[in-house]
Write a protein that holds these residues in place. Sequence first.
Motif, PDB file in Angstrom:
ATOM      1  N   VAL A  28     -52.911 -29.344  71.718  1.00  0.00           N
ATOM      2  CA  VAL A  28     -53.359 -30.484  72.520  1.00  0.00           C
ATOM      3  C   VAL A  28     -53.394 -30.052  73.975  1.00  0.00           C
ATOM      4  CG1 VAL A  28     -52.517 -32.282  70.954  1.00  0.00           C
ATOM      5  CG2 VAL A  28     -50.986 -31.385  72.702  1.00  0.00           C
ATOM      6  N   LEU A  29     -54.335 -30.617  74.711  1.00  0.00           N
ATOM      7  CA  LEU A  29     -54.446 -30.269  76.122  1.00  0.00           C
ATOM      8  C   LEU A  29     -53.318 -30.867  76.940  1.00  0.00           C
ATOM      9  CD1 LEU A  29     -58.292 -30.679  76.668  1.00  0.00           C
ATOM     10  CD2 LEU A  29     -56.981 -28.556  76.396  1.00  0.00           C
ATOM     11  N   ALA A  30     -52.812 -32.022  76.483  1.00  0.00           N
ATOM     12  CA  ALA A  30     -51.748 -32.680  77.241  1.00  0.00           C
ATOM     13  C   ALA A  30     -50.756 -33.315  76.280  1.00  0.00           C
ATOM     14  CB  ALA A  30     -52.331 -33.742  78.171  1.00  0.00           C
ATOM     15  N   GLU A  31     -49.545 -32.756  76.227  1.00  0.00           N
ATOM     16  CA  GLU A  31     -48.486 -33.323  75.401  1.00  0.00           C
ATOM     17  C   GLU A  31     -47.435 -33.935  76.314  1.00  0.00           C
ATOM     18  OE1 GLU A  31     -45.881 -32.206  71.529  1.00  0.00           O
ATOM     19  OE2 GLU A  31     -45.968 -30.664  73.076  1.00  0.00           O
ATOM     20  N   THR A  32     -47.199 -35.238  76.156  1.00  0.00           N
ATOM     21  CA  THR A  32     -46.235 -35.928  76.991  1.00  0.00           C
ATOM     22  C   THR A  32     -44.820 -35.673  76.499  1.00  0.00           C
ATOM     23  OG1 THR A  32     -47.819 -37.674  77.498  1.00  0.00           O
ATOM     24  CG2 THR A  32     -45.498 -38.187  77.838  1.00  0.00           C
ATOM     25  N   LYS A  33     -43.941 -35.333  77.399  1.00  0.00           N
ATOM     26  CA  LYS A  33     -42.543 -35.147  77.058  1.00  0.00           C
ATOM     27  C   LYS A  33     -41.866 -36.509  76.902  1.00  0.00           C
ATOM     28  CE  LYS A  33     -42.722 -30.682  77.264  1.00  0.00           C
ATOM     29  NZ  LYS A  33     -42.643 -29.882  76.015  1.00  0.00           N
ATOM     30  N   VAL A  34     -41.160 -36.676  75.788  1.00  0.00           N
ATOM     31  CA  VAL A  34     -40.428 -37.926  75.546  1.00  0.00           C
ATOM     32  C   VAL A  34     -39.036 -37.772  76.164  1.00  0.00           C
ATOM     33  CG1 VAL A  34     -39.503 -39.486  73.794  1.00  0.00           C
ATOM     34  CG2 VAL A  34     -41.708 -38.347  73.421  1.00  0.00           C
ATOM     35  N   PRO A  35     -38.716 -38.569  77.186  1.00  0.00           N
ATOM     36  CA  PRO A  35     -37.489 -38.340  77.963  1.00  0.00           C
ATOM     37  C   PRO A  35     -36.245 -38.992  77.378  1.00  0.00           C
ATOM     38  CG  PRO A  35     -38.705 -40.110  78.964  1.00  0.00           C
ATOM     39  CD  PRO A  35     -39.524 -39.647  77.773  1.00  0.00           C
ATOM     40  N   PHE A  36     -36.120 -38.993  76.062  1.00  0.00           N
ATOM     41  CA  PHE A  36     -34.943 -39.536  75.406  1.00  0.00           C
ATOM     42  C   PHE A  36     -34.471 -38.535  74.365  1.00  0.00           C
ATOM     43  CE2 PHE A  36     -37.817 -43.091  76.432  1.00  0.00           C
ATOM     44  CZ  PHE A  36     -37.057 -43.727  77.395  1.00  0.00           C
ATOM     45  N   ALA A  37     -33.175 -38.464  74.166  1.00  0.00           N
ATOM     46  CA  ALA A  37     -32.615 -37.451  73.276  1.00  0.00           C
ATOM     47  C   ALA A  37     -32.193 -38.049  71.945  1.00  0.00           C
ATOM     48  CB  ALA A  37     -31.406 -36.785  73.936  1.00  0.00           C
ATOM     49  N   GLU A  38     -32.383 -37.257  70.890  1.00  0.00           N
ATOM     50  CA  GLU A  38     -31.837 -37.604  69.577  1.00  0.00           C
ATOM     51  C   GLU A  38     -30.333 -37.312  69.578  1.00  0.00           C
ATOM     52  OE1 GLU A  38     -32.722 -33.336  69.678  1.00  0.00           O
ATOM     53  OE2 GLU A  38     -33.780 -35.148  70.306  1.00  0.00           O
ATOM     54  N   GLN A  39     -29.629 -37.826  68.582  1.00  0.00           N
ATOM     55  CA  GLN A  39     -28.195 -37.566  68.468  1.00  0.00           C
ATOM     56  C   GLN A  39     -27.835 -37.346  67.001  1.00  0.00           C
ATOM     57  OE1 GLN A  39     -25.632 -40.665  69.930  1.00  0.00           O
ATOM     58  NE2 GLN A  39     -23.753 -39.625  69.316  1.00  0.00           N
ATOM     59  N   VAL A  40     -27.229 -36.230  66.695  1.00  0.00           N
ATOM     60  CA  VAL A  40     -26.786 -35.950  65.331  1.00  0.00           C
ATOM     61  C   VAL A  40     -25.500 -36.725  65.058  1.00  0.00           C
ATOM     62  CG1 VAL A  40     -25.952 -34.171  63.745  1.00  0.00           C
ATOM     63  CG2 VAL A  40     -27.886 -33.693  65.263  1.00  0.00           C
ATOM     64  N   LEU A  41     -25.514 -37.524  63.992  1.00  0.00           N
ATOM     65  CA  LEU A  41     -24.356 -38.333  63.622  1.00  0.00           C
ATOM     66  C   LEU A  41     -23.526 -37.668  62.537  1.00  0.00           C
ATOM     67  CD1 LEU A  41     -26.186 -41.804  63.450  1.00  0.00           C
ATOM     68  CD2 LEU A  41     -25.020 -40.761  65.418  1.00  0.00           C
ATOM     69  N   TYR A  42     -24.164 -36.814  61.725  1.00  0.00           N
ATOM     70  CA  TYR A  42     -23.467 -36.196  60.599  1.00  0.00           C
ATOM     71  C   TYR A  42     -24.332 -35.065  60.060  1.00  0.00           C
ATOM     72  CZ  TYR A  42     -21.806 -35.655  55.758  1.00  0.00           C
ATOM     73  OH  TYR A  42     -21.351 -35.151  54.568  1.00  0.00           O
ATOM     74  N   GLN A  43     -23.679 -34.022  59.523  1.00  0.00           N
ATOM     75  CA  GLN A  43     -24.434 -32.928  58.912  1.00  0.00           C
ATOM     76  C   GLN A  43     -23.603 -32.269  57.827  1.00  0.00           C
ATOM     77  OE1 GLN A  43     -26.100 -30.114  61.711  1.00  0.00           O
ATOM     78  NE2 GLN A  43     -26.566 -28.610  60.127  1.00  0.00           N
ATOM     79  N   ASP A  44     -24.240 -31.965  56.685  1.00  0.00           N
ATOM     80  CA  ASP A  44     -23.616 -31.163  55.647  1.00  0.00           C
ATOM     81  C   ASP A  44     -24.643 -30.149  55.149  1.00  0.00           C
ATOM     82  OD1 ASP A  44     -25.293 -32.514  53.829  1.00  0.00           O
ATOM     83  OD2 ASP A  44     -23.751 -33.978  53.306  1.00  0.00           O
ATOM     84  N   ASN A  45     -24.426 -29.566  54.000  1.00  0.00           N
ATOM     85  CA  ASN A  45     -25.341 -28.532  53.516  1.00  0.00           C
ATOM     86  C   ASN A  45     -26.703 -29.070  53.102  1.00  0.00           C
ATOM     87  OD1 ASN A  45     -23.465 -26.466  53.879  1.00  0.00           O
ATOM     88  ND2 ASN A  45     -22.586 -26.742  51.839  1.00  0.00           N
ATOM     89  N   ASN A  57     -31.984 -28.989  52.563  1.00  0.00           N
ATOM     90  CA  ASN A  57     -32.060 -28.072  51.428  1.00  0.00           C
ATOM     91  C   ASN A  57     -33.244 -28.424  50.532  1.00  0.00           C
ATOM     92  OD1 ASN A  57     -31.689 -26.463  49.186  1.00  0.00           O
ATOM     93  ND2 ASN A  57     -29.553 -27.056  48.845  1.00  0.00           N
ATOM     94  N   PRO A  58     -34.275 -27.586  50.468  1.00  0.00           N
ATOM     95  CA  PRO A  58     -35.435 -27.891  49.612  1.00  0.00           C
ATOM     96  C   PRO A  58     -35.058 -28.089  48.143  1.00  0.00           C
ATOM     97  CG  PRO A  58     -35.937 -26.074  51.101  1.00  0.00           C
ATOM     98  CD  PRO A  58     -34.464 -26.326  51.220  1.00  0.00           C
ATOM     99  N   GLN A  59     -33.959 -27.469  47.698  1.00  0.00           N
ATOM    100  CA  GLN A  59     -33.561 -27.565  46.302  1.00  0.00           C
ATOM    101  C   GLN A  59     -33.018 -28.942  45.934  1.00  0.00           C
ATOM    102  OE1 GLN A  59     -34.355 -24.992  44.334  1.00  0.00           O
ATOM    103  NE2 GLN A  59     -35.167 -24.086  46.217  1.00  0.00           N
ATOM    104  N   THR A  60     -32.485 -29.660  46.912  1.00  0.00           N
ATOM    105  CA  THR A  60     -31.910 -30.985  46.632  1.00  0.00           C
ATOM    106  C   THR A  60     -32.707 -32.118  47.270  1.00  0.00           C
ATOM    107  OG1 THR A  60     -30.424 -30.815  48.555  1.00  0.00           O
ATOM    108  CG2 THR A  60     -29.576 -30.038  46.431  1.00  0.00           C
ATOM    109  N   ARG A  61     -33.790 -31.773  47.971  1.00  0.00           N
ATOM    110  CA  ARG A  61     -34.553 -32.778  48.729  1.00  0.00           C
ATOM    111  C   ARG A  61     -35.041 -33.919  47.848  1.00  0.00           C
ATOM    112  NH1 ARG A  61     -38.141 -29.562  52.131  1.00  0.00           N
ATOM    113  NH2 ARG A  61     -36.255 -29.479  53.408  1.00  0.00           N
ATOM    114  N   HIS A  62     -35.486 -33.596  46.634  1.00  0.00           N
ATOM    115  CA  HIS A  62     -36.035 -34.623  45.752  1.00  0.00           C
ATOM    116  C   HIS A  62     -35.014 -35.703  45.436  1.00  0.00           C
ATOM    117  CE1 HIS A  62     -33.826 -32.036  42.956  1.00  0.00           C
ATOM    118  NE2 HIS A  62     -33.811 -33.058  42.129  1.00  0.00           N
ATOM    119  N   ALA A  63     -33.732 -35.342  45.373  1.00  0.00           N
ATOM    120  CA  ALA A  63     -32.687 -36.318  45.041  1.00  0.00           C
ATOM    121  C   ALA A  63     -32.571 -37.396  46.117  1.00  0.00           C
ATOM    122  CB  ALA A  63     -31.350 -35.609  44.851  1.00  0.00           C
TER     123      ALA A  63
END
Length: 326
Positions: A97-114, A170-176
Motif C-alpha cells: 500500500v502507498l500509505a499505511e496508517t499506524k494504529v497508535p494503540f497497543a495490544e496486551q497479552v493476557l495469557y500464553q501456553d503452547n 499450534n497448527p496441530q491443535t488449531r482445529h480444536a
Amino acid sequence: MPNSSNYTADHLQSSSQTPNAAIAAQPSYIVLPRANELAGKQYHTALEFLIDHFKQIDPSVWQQRINDGKVHWQNGELITAESAYQATAKVYYYREVLAETKVPFAEQVLYQDNDTIIVYKPHFLPVTPGGNYVNECLVHRLRIATQIDTVAPAHRLDKDTAGVMLMTLNPQTRHAYHQLFLDDKITKDYQAIAKLTPTLLSEFADNTCMLPIHWTVKNRIVAANPSFTMQVVEGEANSHSEISLVAVKNGFGLFELSPITGKTHQLRVHMQSLGMPILHDRFYPVLLPKGPDNFDKPLQLLAKRLRFTDPISAIEQDFQCQSLNF
C-alpha cells in the motif's frame, strides 16, 4: 460524554495519523483455479491471471512486482512474466500500500501456553491484513512479539471493536479451538455505550423504570448495500442477542451484551434495532463517508470477557479486560 475505553488512554502513543508506504512482511497467496472454474476464460501465464483477477490493481503494478522478484511459487521459485499458468498451484505475493496508517494503540497479552495466546486487541487495529493495512494488524504484531510465525485467530473481531481474543499458536491443535466456536462452547460477553431513546430518558426522569432493563433480540440479518454492512429484514430469525441496560449517566447507557449467534455486525445491528446505535458507530444507523479513523472517537463496543473449557488441557479458562470508561 463517554468516548473511550480505559485502554485508549493507557496505550495512546499519538493522536495523529501518519501514513507510510508499506509492504507486507508475510506473503499472501492465491490458488490458480482449474479450467472448469474459469467460466470459459483461458490464461497462458500466471501474470495474465493476476492482472485479470485483481482488476483494482493496475497491470503495471503486477509487472513491477514480478520484475522486483516479489511474486513466487510455493517452493520459492520466482514467477516471471513468461511463467506458464499452472492450475491448482499457489502464487505467493506481497501486498503493498502507498500509505499505511499506524494504529497508535497497543495490544496486551493476557495469557500464553503452547497452543494459545489470549490477547486484548485495541480499537482500530485489524486482526488480519486487509485494505490499507498490511503490517498494522494483530497477527503481524503478535508474530513479531512472540517470534512464532504460526499465530492465527480462532475467531473474528471487527477492526473497530476492542477486546479479548483467542489466538492459536499450534497448527496441530488449531482445529480444536475453531470447533469450540462451531459447537457454541465459547461464552462471549460484551459492553457497549449508546445514547438512550427519548422514551427511556423520559421514564428515568419520571422514575417509572428501574435497572437493569433486559431485551431479547431475535431477527433476520442479511447483507445490505454496500455488502460490508448488514440489515434486518422480514423472515425467520437467524440472529439472537441478549442485551441489558445496567447503568445510566448523562443521557447515555452502559449495556451488557451476549451474542448467542455470531452474525457479522450482529451486536451493532441489534443495538440499532432497539433505537440505540452504539456510540461512534460509523456504519449504523447511517453509513458515514469513508475517511481516516478518528482515534479520539473509538466505537464504544468491547469484547470484555471470554470463557471456555480448553479442549486440550481441559482447564476452565476465563479472561477479561478493563471495562469501557463510563
